[in-house]
Design an enzyme around this catalytic site. Sequence first.
Site, short mmCIF file in Angstrom:
data_model
loop_
_atom_site.label_atom_id
_atom_site.label_comp_id
_atom_site.label_asym_id
_atom_site.label_seq_id
_atom_site.Cartn_x
_atom_site.Cartn_y
_atom_site.Cartn_z
N GLY A 13 0.77 -1.25 0.00
CA GLY A 13 0.00 0.00 0.00
C GLY A 13 0.80 1.29 0.00
CG ASN A 15 1.99 3.29 -5.77
OD1 ASN A 15 2.40 4.33 -6.28
ND2 ASN A 15 2.62 2.12 -5.91
NE ARG A 66 -10.88 -13.82 -13.09
CZ ARG A 66 -9.79 -13.80 -12.32
NH1 ARG A 66 -9.55 -12.75 -11.55
NH2 ARG A 66 -8.96 -14.81 -12.30
NE ARG A 92 -9.28 -11.82 -7.35
CZ ARG A 92 -9.38 -13.12 -7.63
NH1 ARG A 92 -8.38 -13.93 -7.35
NH2 ARG A 92 -10.46 -13.62 -8.19
CG LEU A 94 -10.51 -5.79 -11.72
CD1 LEU A 94 -10.25 -4.30 -11.82
CD2 LEU A 94 -11.48 -6.11 -10.59
CG ASN A 108 -2.78 -1.04 -12.86
OD1 ASN A 108 -2.71 -1.16 -11.64
ND2 ASN A 108 -2.05 -1.77 -13.69
CG HIS A 110 3.09 -2.17 -15.25
ND1 HIS A 110 2.80 -3.42 -14.73
CD2 HIS A 110 4.16 -2.34 -16.06
CE1 HIS A 110 3.66 -4.31 -15.23
NE2 HIS A 110 4.49 -3.67 -16.03
C1 GRF Z 1 3.82 -1.15 -7.39
O1 GRF Z 1 5.13 -1.37 -7.84
C2 GRF Z 1 2.88 -1.00 -8.54
O2 GRF Z 1 3.47 -0.41 -9.66
C3 GRF Z 1 2.51 -2.42 -8.86
O3 GRF Z 1 2.42 -3.06 -7.61
C4 GRF Z 1 3.26 -2.38 -6.68
C5 GRF Z 1 2.40 -2.03 -5.51
O4 GRF Z 1 3.16 -1.47 -4.46
N1 GRF Z 1 1.29 -2.49 -9.62
P1 GRF Z 1 2.42 -0.80 -3.23
O5 GRF Z 1 1.48 -1.86 -2.65
O6 GRF Z 1 1.68 0.39 -3.70
O7 GRF Z 1 3.52 -0.46 -2.24
#
Ligand code: GRF
Length: 220
Positions: A13, A15, A66, A92, A94, A108, A110
């Site tokens: 978590g 982010n 799902r 997950r 979706l 999202n 990445h």
């Molecule tokens: C991040 O590197 C994000 O880019 C990827 O999963 C990771 C999640 O990290 N999709 P966090 O849970 O936000 O620390």
Amino acid sequence: MRVPTAVLISGRGSNLKALLEASASAGYPAEIVLVVSNIESAAGLTYARTAGITTHVIPHTSFSRREDFDAALDAALQKANIELICLAGFMRILSEGFVEKWQGRLLNIHPSLLPSFKGTRVHERAIESGVRISGCTVHFVTAQMDSGPPIAQAAVPVHCDETAESLAYRVLAAEHRLYPAALKLVAEGRARLVSGAAVFQEYRSSGDMLINPAEISSNR
Ligand code: GRF
């Protein structure tokens, strides 16, 4: 009114923490009002609880299909009048129906410069490939994994003695600046998904085509 936003997590978590900090700052156009996790023990839930944000755990193991998990998720989002969703380490896939329903409102992050290095083992594969620049991407979610149009990207140089861990550390720091900047663009209506492409308003991309989050926030 600020745009009511949900963040979906499965783990650490970090982010989410960055988005919560942005949401708490004056004048930020999105308000994080709900955090949903499919994992009860997700460490990131603590950030939401500390900030006094409603959390909801929907264990995917309780659903055999799902689509049923996604229906429960959708109901929780509707109940909270959510308008935007940020996937932040949500592990997950979706269903097509869910993605279709929320298209243009589902983001999202990445940890690569998409379309390079979709999927997993991203930093290992970036180093193995020999690229000199990696980074991260916030994109609109479409039916194909890690394939939706980018909203914002940040570049991170790959050093000569780089390990996957050291690269991941620096990319993650960039993610924490990029996600709030990208959510701001979408919440203000300055980045939209139109006919499968990201369309930008009042927006100037920097000369080298790599979007610098500091520039996004000052570029009004
Ligand atoms: C991040 O590197 C994000 O880019 C990827 O999963 C990771 C999640 O990290 N999709 P966090 O849970 O936000 O620390």
